[in-house]
Enzyme design. Structure first.
Site, PDB file in Angstrom:
ATOM      1  N   ARG A  91       0.827  -1.216   0.000  1.00 51.43           N
ATOM      2  CA  ARG A  91       0.000   0.000   0.000  1.00 51.43           C
ATOM      3  C   ARG A  91       0.856   1.258   0.000  1.00 51.43           C
ATOM      4  O   ARG A  91       0.577   2.199  -0.757  1.00 51.43           O
ATOM      5  CB  ARG A  91      -0.955   0.012   1.193  1.00 51.43           C
ATOM      6  CG  ARG A  91      -2.029  -1.060   1.115  1.00 51.43           C
ATOM      7  CD  ARG A  91      -2.884  -1.092   2.348  1.00 51.43           C
ATOM      8  NE  ARG A  91      -2.034  -1.345   3.517  1.00 51.43           N
ATOM      9  CZ  ARG A  91      -2.358  -1.047   4.768  1.00 51.43           C
ATOM     10  NH1 ARG A  91      -3.505  -0.477   5.043  1.00 51.43           N
ATOM     11  NH2 ARG A  91      -1.541  -1.330   5.748  1.00 51.43           N
ATOM     12  N   ASN A 120      -6.088  -2.686   2.205  1.00 55.78           N
ATOM     13  CA  ASN A 120      -6.088  -4.137   2.351  1.00 55.78           C
ATOM     14  C   ASN A 120      -7.526  -4.610   2.445  1.00 55.78           C
ATOM     15  O   ASN A 120      -8.387  -3.914   2.994  1.00 55.78           O
ATOM     16  CB  ASN A 120      -5.347  -4.564   3.619  1.00 55.78           C
ATOM     17  CG  ASN A 120      -3.850  -4.426   3.497  1.00 55.78           C
ATOM     18  OD1 ASN A 120      -3.292  -4.373   2.402  1.00 55.78           O
ATOM     19  ND2 ASN A 120      -3.168  -4.374   4.633  1.00 55.78           N
TER      20      ASN A 120
END
Length: 96
Positions: free
Chosen positions: A18, A36
């Site tokens: 990320r 996520n």
């Protein structure tokens, strides 16, 4: 302006996916977000110049060095005019 939603499967959590995605998107001037998912995947939305968005989508197929990307599903969506790029909290696991 285009918008793409991607779902990335494989070893993509706990490997700075990320954070690296945010850095790459900002580098190319792409807006959106990444998070996520409870099932171990990563979901991201990219919005901006078609060439820049395509570059970031291509990056998702590799990810950061520690990632092991197995699959990337890409869907076109209508642009919403979002600005900036953020890392969102993990999506909750659906009930049922």
């Amino acid at each position: 302006m285009v918008r793409k939603r991607v779902i990335v499967s494989g070893l993509v959590q706990g490997v700075f996916y990320r954070d690296t995605c945010r850095r790459v998107a900002r580098e190319y001037g792409v807006s959106g977000w990444v998070r996520n998912l409870a099932n171990g995947n990563v979901e991201a939305v990219f919005e901006g110049d078609p060439d820049a968005v395509e570059t970031v989508v291509r990056w998702t197929r590799e990810g950061p060095p520690a990632a092991e990307v197995r699959r990337v599903d890409v869907a076109d969506e209508a642009p919403q005019g979002i600005e900036g790029f953020e890392v969102r909290v993990t999506a909750p696991r659906p009930e049922g």
